[in-house]
Design a protein around this motif. Sequence first.
Motif, PDB file in Angstrom:
ATOM      1  N   TYR A 250       0.717  -1.518   0.104  1.00 48.71           N
ATOM      2  CA  TYR A 250      -0.194  -0.260   0.387  1.00 48.71           C
ATOM      3  C   TYR A 250       0.991   1.183   0.023  1.00 48.71           C
ATOM      4  CZ  TYR A 250      -3.474   2.960   1.107  1.00 48.71           C
ATOM      5  OH  TYR A 250      -4.998   3.736   1.272  1.00 48.71           O
ATOM      6  N   LEU A 251       2.261   1.333   0.612  1.00 52.35           N
ATOM      7  CA  LEU A 251       3.396   2.332   1.190  1.00 52.35           C
ATOM      8  C   LEU A 251       3.411   2.930  -0.107  1.00 52.35           C
ATOM      9  CD1 LEU A 251       4.356   4.839   2.857  1.00 52.35           C
ATOM     10  CD2 LEU A 251       6.449   2.217   2.156  1.00 52.35           C
ATOM     11  N   ALA A 252       3.204   1.702  -1.367  1.00 55.95           N
ATOM     12  CA  ALA A 252       4.071   2.396  -2.772  1.00 55.95           C
ATOM     13  C   ALA A 252       3.452   3.390  -3.981  1.00 55.95           C
ATOM     14  CB  ALA A 252       4.575   0.660  -3.622  1.00 55.95           C
ATOM     15  N   PHE A 253       1.510   2.365  -3.371  1.00 52.82           N
ATOM     16  CA  PHE A 253       0.844   3.592  -4.076  1.00 52.82           C
ATOM     17  C   PHE A 253       0.309   4.577  -3.450  1.00 52.82           C
ATOM     18  CE2 PHE A 253      -0.222  -0.865  -5.619  1.00 52.82           C
ATOM     19  CZ  PHE A 253      -0.561  -0.931  -6.264  1.00 52.82           C
ATOM     20  N   VAL A 254       0.800   4.667  -2.220  1.00 52.44           N
ATOM     21  CA  VAL A 254       0.165   5.927  -1.730  1.00 52.44           C
ATOM     22  C   VAL A 254       1.433   6.475  -1.815  1.00 52.44           C
ATOM     23  CG1 VAL A 254       0.308   7.020   1.394  1.00 52.44           C
ATOM     24  CG2 VAL A 254      -1.299   4.638   0.430  1.00 52.44           C
ATOM     25  N   GLU A 255       2.888   6.775  -1.376  1.00 52.73           N
ATOM     26  CA  GLU A 255       4.083   7.234  -1.876  1.00 52.73           C
ATOM     27  C   GLU A 255       3.784   7.607  -3.835  1.00 52.73           C
ATOM     28  OE1 GLU A 255       7.432   4.977  -0.816  1.00 52.73           O
ATOM     29  OE2 GLU A 255       7.887   6.643   0.833  1.00 52.73           O
ATOM     30  N   GLU A 256       3.784   7.324  -4.487  1.00 52.76           N
ATOM     31  CA  GLU A 256       3.534   7.496  -5.707  1.00 52.76           C
ATOM     32  C   GLU A 256       2.007   8.257  -5.816  1.00 52.76           C
ATOM     33  OE1 GLU A 256       2.380   5.993 -10.347  1.00 52.76           O
ATOM     34  OE2 GLU A 256       2.166   4.594  -8.531  1.00 52.76           O
ATOM     35  N   ALA A 257       1.420   8.559  -5.021  1.00 48.71           N
ATOM     36  CA  ALA A 257      -0.171   9.555  -5.507  1.00 48.71           C
ATOM     37  C   ALA A 257       0.379  11.104  -4.766  1.00 48.71           C
ATOM     38  CB  ALA A 257      -1.634   8.840  -4.911  1.00 48.71           C
ATOM     39  N   LEU A 258       1.001  10.342  -3.499  1.00 46.09           N
ATOM     40  CA  LEU A 258       0.838  11.853  -2.924  1.00 46.09           C
ATOM     41  C   LEU A 258       2.242  12.814  -3.478  1.00 46.09           C
ATOM     42  CD1 LEU A 258       0.807  10.991   0.902  1.00 46.09           C
ATOM     43  CD2 LEU A 258      -0.797  12.330  -0.154  1.00 46.09           C
ATOM     44  N   ASP A 259       3.282  12.012  -3.960  1.00 46.06           N
ATOM     45  CA  ASP A 259       4.127  12.925  -4.720  1.00 46.06           C
ATOM     46  C   ASP A 259       3.630  13.919  -6.001  1.00 46.06           C
ATOM     47  OD1 ASP A 259       6.417  12.124  -3.077  1.00 46.06           O
ATOM     48  OD2 ASP A 259       7.541  10.009  -4.228  1.00 46.06           O
ATOM     49  N   ARG A 260       3.179  12.704  -6.542  1.00 49.94           N
ATOM     50  CA  ARG A 260       2.559  13.686  -7.799  1.00 49.94           C
ATOM     51  C   ARG A 260       1.163  14.819  -7.171  1.00 49.94           C
ATOM     52  NH1 ARG A 260       2.475  11.095 -12.679  1.00 49.94           N
ATOM     53  NH2 ARG A 260       0.344  11.984 -13.216  1.00 49.94           N
ATOM     54  N   LEU A 261       0.537  14.478  -6.587  1.00 48.56           N
ATOM     55  CA  LEU A 261      -0.715  15.523  -5.902  1.00 48.56           C
ATOM     56  C   LEU A 261       0.296  16.871  -5.174  1.00 48.56           C
ATOM     57  CD1 LEU A 261      -2.860  13.453  -4.189  1.00 48.56           C
ATOM     58  CD2 LEU A 261      -3.458  14.815  -5.791  1.00 48.56           C
ATOM     59  N   GLU A 262       1.635  16.219  -4.595  1.00 44.69           N
ATOM     60  CA  GLU A 262       1.801  17.437  -4.679  1.00 44.69           C
ATOM     61  C   GLU A 262       3.055  18.226  -5.105  1.00 44.69           C
ATOM     62  OE1 GLU A 262       4.955  15.591  -0.898  1.00 44.69           O
ATOM     63  OE2 GLU A 262       3.357  15.493  -0.051  1.00 44.69           O
ATOM     64  N   ALA A 263       3.967  17.693  -6.810  1.00 48.84           N
ATOM     65  CA  ALA A 263       4.583  17.822  -7.625  1.00 48.84           C
ATOM     66  C   ALA A 263       3.072  18.978  -8.169  1.00 48.84           C
ATOM     67  CB  ALA A 263       4.663  17.412  -8.444  1.00 48.84           C
ATOM     68  N   GLY A 264       2.064  18.543  -8.340  1.00 40.17           N
ATOM     69  CA  GLY A 264       0.763  19.149  -9.736  1.00 40.17           C
ATOM     70  C   GLY A 264       0.798  20.571  -8.580  1.00 40.17           C
ATOM     71  N   GLU A 265       0.022  20.931  -7.461  1.00 38.12           N
ATOM     72  CA  GLU A 265       0.142  21.592  -6.588  1.00 38.12           C
ATOM     73  C   GLU A 265       1.359  22.541  -6.650  1.00 38.12           C
ATOM     74  OE1 GLU A 265      -0.952  22.475  -2.622  1.00 38.12           O
ATOM     75  OE2 GLU A 265      -0.020  20.794  -2.202  1.00 38.12           O
ATOM     76  N   ALA A 266       2.707  22.484  -6.490  1.00 37.46           N
ATOM     77  CA  ALA A 266       3.600  22.822  -6.299  1.00 37.46           C
ATOM     78  C   ALA A 266       3.868  23.733  -7.662  1.00 37.46           C
ATOM     79  CB  ALA A 266       4.926  22.423  -5.820  1.00 37.46           C
ATOM     80  N   ALA A 267       3.394  22.862  -9.010  1.00 41.78           N
ATOM     81  CA  ALA A 267       3.677  23.454 -10.133  1.00 41.78           C
ATOM     82  C   ALA A 267       2.412  24.353 -11.041  1.00 41.78           C
ATOM     83  CB  ALA A 267       3.589  22.385 -11.285  1.00 41.78           C
ATOM     84  N   VAL A 268       1.078  24.527 -10.025  1.00 43.48           N
ATOM     85  CA  VAL A 268      -0.173  25.005 -10.232  1.00 43.48           C
ATOM     86  C   VAL A 268       0.496  26.545  -9.452  1.00 43.48           C
ATOM     87  CG1 VAL A 268      -2.319  25.885  -9.610  1.00 43.48           C
ATOM     88  CG2 VAL A 268      -1.801  23.574 -10.351  1.00 43.48           C
ATOM     89  N   SER A 269       0.929  25.832  -8.404  1.00 40.83           N
ATOM     90  CA  SER A 269       0.910  27.547  -7.140  1.00 40.83           C
ATOM     91  C   SER A 269       1.892  28.649  -7.495  1.00 40.83           C
ATOM     92  CB  SER A 269       0.970  27.507  -5.934  1.00 40.83           C
ATOM     93  OG  SER A 269       2.326  26.304  -5.794  1.00 40.83           O
ATOM     94  N   ARG A 270       3.232  28.087  -8.660  1.00 40.71           N
ATOM     95  CA  ARG A 270       4.177  28.636  -8.877  1.00 40.71           C
ATOM     96  C   ARG A 270       3.669  30.054 -10.010  1.00 40.71           C
ATOM     97  NH1 ARG A 270       6.975  24.364  -9.295  1.00 40.71           N
ATOM     98  NH2 ARG A 270       6.726  23.929 -11.814  1.00 40.71           N
ATOM     99  N   ARG A 271       2.331  29.395 -10.325  1.00 37.78           N
ATOM    100  CA  ARG A 271       2.211  30.529 -12.088  1.00 37.78           C
ATOM    101  C   ARG A 271       1.079  31.793 -10.724  1.00 37.78           C
ATOM    102  NH1 ARG A 271      -1.860  25.752 -14.418  1.00 37.78           N
ATOM    103  NH2 ARG A 271       0.812  24.726 -15.838  1.00 37.78           N
ATOM    104  N   GLN A 272       0.559  31.757  -9.795  1.00 42.35           N
ATOM    105  CA  GLN A 272       0.314  32.319  -9.008  1.00 42.35           C
ATOM    106  C   GLN A 272       1.237  33.552  -7.672  1.00 42.35           C
ATOM    107  OE1 GLN A 272      -2.468  32.871  -9.704  1.00 42.35           O
ATOM    108  NE2 GLN A 272      -2.627  30.803 -10.875  1.00 42.35           N
ATOM    109  N   ARG A 273       2.409  32.853  -7.633  1.00 41.28           N
ATOM    110  CA  ARG A 273       3.650  34.026  -6.460  1.00 41.28           C
ATOM    111  C   ARG A 273       4.712  33.961  -7.558  1.00 41.28           C
ATOM    112  NH1 ARG A 273       6.078  29.517  -3.675  1.00 41.28           N
ATOM    113  NH2 ARG A 273       4.955  27.535  -3.990  1.00 41.28           N
ATOM    114  N   PRO A 274       5.655  34.545  -7.022  1.00 44.88           N
ATOM    115  CA  PRO A 274       7.033  33.950  -7.323  1.00 44.88           C
ATOM    116  C   PRO A 274       7.444  32.964  -7.100  1.00 44.88           C
ATOM    117  CG  PRO A 274       6.964  35.991  -6.532  1.00 44.88           C
ATOM    118  CD  PRO A 274       5.475  35.231  -6.443  1.00 44.88           C
ATOM    119  N   SER A 275       8.627  32.031  -7.667  1.00 45.64           N
ATOM    120  CA  SER A 275       9.005  30.718  -7.877  1.00 45.64           C
ATOM    121  C   SER A 275       9.793  31.135  -6.650  1.00 45.64           C
ATOM    122  CB  SER A 275       9.690  30.513  -8.982  1.00 45.64           C
ATOM    123  OG  SER A 275       9.667  29.230  -9.351  1.00 45.64           O
ATOM    124  N   VAL A 276       9.865  30.381  -5.769  1.00 46.63           N
ATOM    125  CA  VAL A 276      10.277  30.184  -4.750  1.00 46.63           C
ATOM    126  C   VAL A 276      11.489  29.001  -4.808  1.00 46.63           C
ATOM    127  CG1 VAL A 276      10.310  30.111  -2.257  1.00 46.63           C
ATOM    128  CG2 VAL A 276       8.526  31.299  -3.071  1.00 46.63           C
TER     129      VAL A 276
END
Length: 302
Positions: free
Chosen positions: A69-95
Amino acid sequence: MIRPLPTMAALRAFRAAAREASFTRAAVGLGQTQGAISHQIRELEARLGVLLFERGPRGLALTGEGRSYLAFVEEALDRLEAGEAAVSRRQRPSVLNVSISPNFATKWLVPRLGAFLEAQPEIDLRISASTRHVDFRVSDIDLAVRHGDGNWPELAVRRLCEEEVFPVASPALLKAGIALKEPADLARFPLLHDRDRRFWHDWLETFGAAAENAAHGPVFSQTSLAIDAAVSSQGIALARSALAALDLIAGRLLRPLPHARPAAFAYWIVCPPRTARLPRIRLFRDWLLAQAAQDAARLGGP
């Protein structure tokens, strides 16, 4: 009817507990209570109908189902966090959060930063200086420059530069008229030590000079302090290539002898593999590598 997915809080609690093998340490990392972590794990186990952890007197251990289960959870969370970072960078300076050692900050990075910031004004650069290696799993650090052997298999690793260890001295000190042709001649000068006297002792032994000469001279807690003392003509320091580069290029220090030893460690650029291709990280990594290559070309070193 679509069955609702587990909450993000529960999945993050499971990932943290699996990585730490402890509900208590997971709670500290997530800023929650141990009871909250334990409750979320029990809810996950009830939902799945399996035990995710074996609880024993020595702590937690993932069951076979937990590892799957951990392998699926880590992949899902990593993709969600990367997606959140990509979208949020469009709204603010690239920290960009960068972790480096105090020595590297003082002698290598900070004097060069102006050119990078001028060329990349859209990047909101934040520098954290620490002697501890950052844990990317529980921090907001994007990239680090580490001093070591490069053996961090869980990270994306790129060597910044090769290094040698050699004596450095100020031009004023070398104009004092004392002959300096061989390592044995260093006994005529004050030696400046970095943390302890072992480094000078070993260096002198390598080149057949009397190692007892290393028993004297001030000891500094940071390499940068020993190098700065050499700039101030207080003695001769042992320097690593990267940390002495700018002082050598500017003429504040000279290499009085050609003798050098390969350094035991090097500087490495590291970051999590999932973020290694992000534009802001690639930009900063490429700039670091270009700076190191320029140093090597100007100094004729590795």
